[in-house]
Design an enzyme around this catalytic site. Structure first.
Site, short mmCIF file in Angstrom:
data_model
loop_
_atom_site.label_atom_id
_atom_site.label_comp_id
_atom_site.label_asym_id
_atom_site.label_seq_id
_atom_site.Cartn_x
_atom_site.Cartn_y
_atom_site.Cartn_z
N GLU A 1 0.87 -1.18 0.00
CA GLU A 1 0.00 0.00 0.00
C GLU A 1 0.91 1.22 0.00
O GLU A 1 1.91 1.27 0.72
CB GLU A 1 -0.92 0.02 1.23
CG GLU A 1 -1.76 -1.24 1.43
CD GLU A 1 -2.79 -1.45 0.34
OE1 GLU A 1 -3.03 -0.51 -0.47
OE2 GLU A 1 -3.38 -2.56 0.29
N ASP B 1 -6.02 -8.81 1.37
CA ASP B 1 -5.46 -8.85 0.02
C ASP B 1 -4.50 -10.02 -0.16
O ASP B 1 -4.55 -10.72 -1.17
CB ASP B 1 -4.74 -7.53 -0.30
CG ASP B 1 -5.71 -6.43 -0.74
OD1 ASP B 1 -6.90 -6.74 -0.95
OD2 ASP B 1 -5.28 -5.28 -0.87
N TYR C 1 -8.53 -4.83 5.99
CA TYR C 1 -8.65 -4.72 4.54
C TYR C 1 -7.32 -5.06 3.87
O TYR C 1 -7.28 -5.82 2.89
CB TYR C 1 -9.06 -3.28 4.20
CG TYR C 1 -8.81 -2.85 2.78
CD1 TYR C 1 -9.73 -3.09 1.77
CD2 TYR C 1 -7.63 -2.18 2.44
CE1 TYR C 1 -9.50 -2.69 0.46
CE2 TYR C 1 -7.38 -1.78 1.13
CZ TYR C 1 -8.32 -2.03 0.15
OH TYR C 1 -8.08 -1.64 -1.14
#
Length: 372
Positions: free
Chosen positions: A33, A158, A154
């Site tokens: 991220e 992934d 979240y």
């Protein structure tokens, strides 16, 4: 989504221990991220890793030594599973000077398995696991601390689900006889990632640069070289230094005085004050006696366009015959690369359409085309 059991890794010792254990596994799922708004380089905010035992969220803002992670990426005994990994590869190359080997990109695998055009991660997970992913945290500022449990959950999801679908996709693509294609695509995606920046080539990325006359292009080359060096030094996206349209206009006008430069359309007072003299310096350094070759000089030639169309028609037939997406076999860029190669009497680097699995499919049929 229920709370996932992930571990937060925020110190060098914990990262070293995690990566050592992960290197004993056959494969690991990895994601990142990051934030990239005004900066030249993506700002890494989080690394997610799941090796089948350890579901880890790695904090690159707190860890001072990421070398164990870079060593894991380079360990060729461990398959690195990513989804649509282009931006991740850029980060790995820039931050760690490494690319993952071997690389299994599940988006590429999905195309090779004829699941349709390049599938987004959520759609792929729905297809294989019948799970609807919550994308509500996708706009998170991953540089902020602390991150909420919802955001971390979240992020962990992934790689958790990526790890779960890999064995199924691996078996399917092996059965289809395309696993070697997949590995080749991973190598192709990593190609050139570790090459140093080349400011002297930056003008090739300026939008509409093909419109310029030779001497104007020489000026643009000097300007784009200067702009990229500023962008790297300040870690600022190039268009936040000077936008392409303005750079193009300066190249066309080639101003030699501050008074003339100040009057150019699109140049605001702040940019003029900050970069005016540097812009004039870049204009003055342009090598007008040795301008670069015109950009895509054959691209507007009707004969060239006809040759491209012939190759595209052949690719469509081959795609149907081999059940592969046409754009995956040969994008517009790859077709143009091939036609340029033929028009230059096969001089220079062998085009992608003649290499690897693409060469196996395309080489002989392409040889039968008369393109000139």
């Amino acid at each position: 989504m229920s709370q996932l059991q992930w571990q937060w890794i925020d110190n060098d010792a914990a990262l070293a221990s995690l990566c050592l254990e992960s290197r004993s596994k056959d494969f690991v799922a990895i994601d990142t991220e990051f934030v990239r708004t005004r900066t030249y380089y993506a700002q890494l905010g989080l690394i997610q890793l799941y090796d089948g035992v350890n579901l880890a969220l790695i904090d690159p803002l707190a860890i001072t030594d990421l070398s164990p992670f870079w060593q894991l990426l380079a360990d060729e005994s461990v398959v690195k599973v990513l989804h649509s990994g282009s931006e991740d590869l850029e980060i790995f190359a820039q931050r760690g000077g490494v690319v993952p080997k071997p690389l299994f990109d599940t988006q590429v695998a999905g195309v090779l398995l004829n699941l349709g055009a390049a599938m987004g991660y959520a759609k792929l997970i729905k297809h294989y696991l019948d799970i609807d992913l919550d994308k509500g945290e996708s706009r998170t500022d991953w540089l902020k601390r602390p991150l909420s449990d919802a955001q971390l959950n979240y992020a962990a999801a992934d790689v958790l689900y990526l790890h779960q679908i890999y064995p199924t996709m691996l078996a399917a693509i092996t059965e289809a006889g395309r696993l070697d294609w997949l590995w080749q695509e991973g190598e192709r995606a990593c190609r050139g990632r570790l090459d140093p920046e080349r400011p002297e080539k930056a003008y090739l990325k300026v939008k509409n640069a093909f419109q310029l006359k030779p001497k104007q292009l020489a000026v643009l080359k000097s300007l784009a070289h200067w702009r990229l060096e500023v962008a790297i030094r300040k870690d600022l996206a190039v268009n936040f230094v000077i936008k392409d349209a303005l750079l193009l206009n300066i190249a066309k006008k080639a101003p030699r005085s501050l008074a003339y430069l100040e009057q150019l359309e699109g140049l605001d007072a702040r940019t003029f004050q900050r970069y005016g003299r540097s812009i004039l310096g870049a204009v003055a350094r342009a090598d007008l006696d040795n301008p670069p070759e015109p950009i895509d000089p054959t691209g507007l030639d009707p004969d060239f366009r006809e040759a491209v169309a012939e190759v595209r028609t052949l690719v469509l037939k081959l795609a149907e015959q081999h059940q592969v997406q046409p754009e995956f076999i040969a994008s517009k860029k790859l077709v143009s690369q091939y036609v340029n190669y033929i028009w230059q009497d096969c001089f220079g680097k062998t085009p992608d359409l003649l290499q690897g699995w693409r060469g196996e499919i395309c080489a002989q049929p392409l040889m039968k085309l008369v393109l000139r």
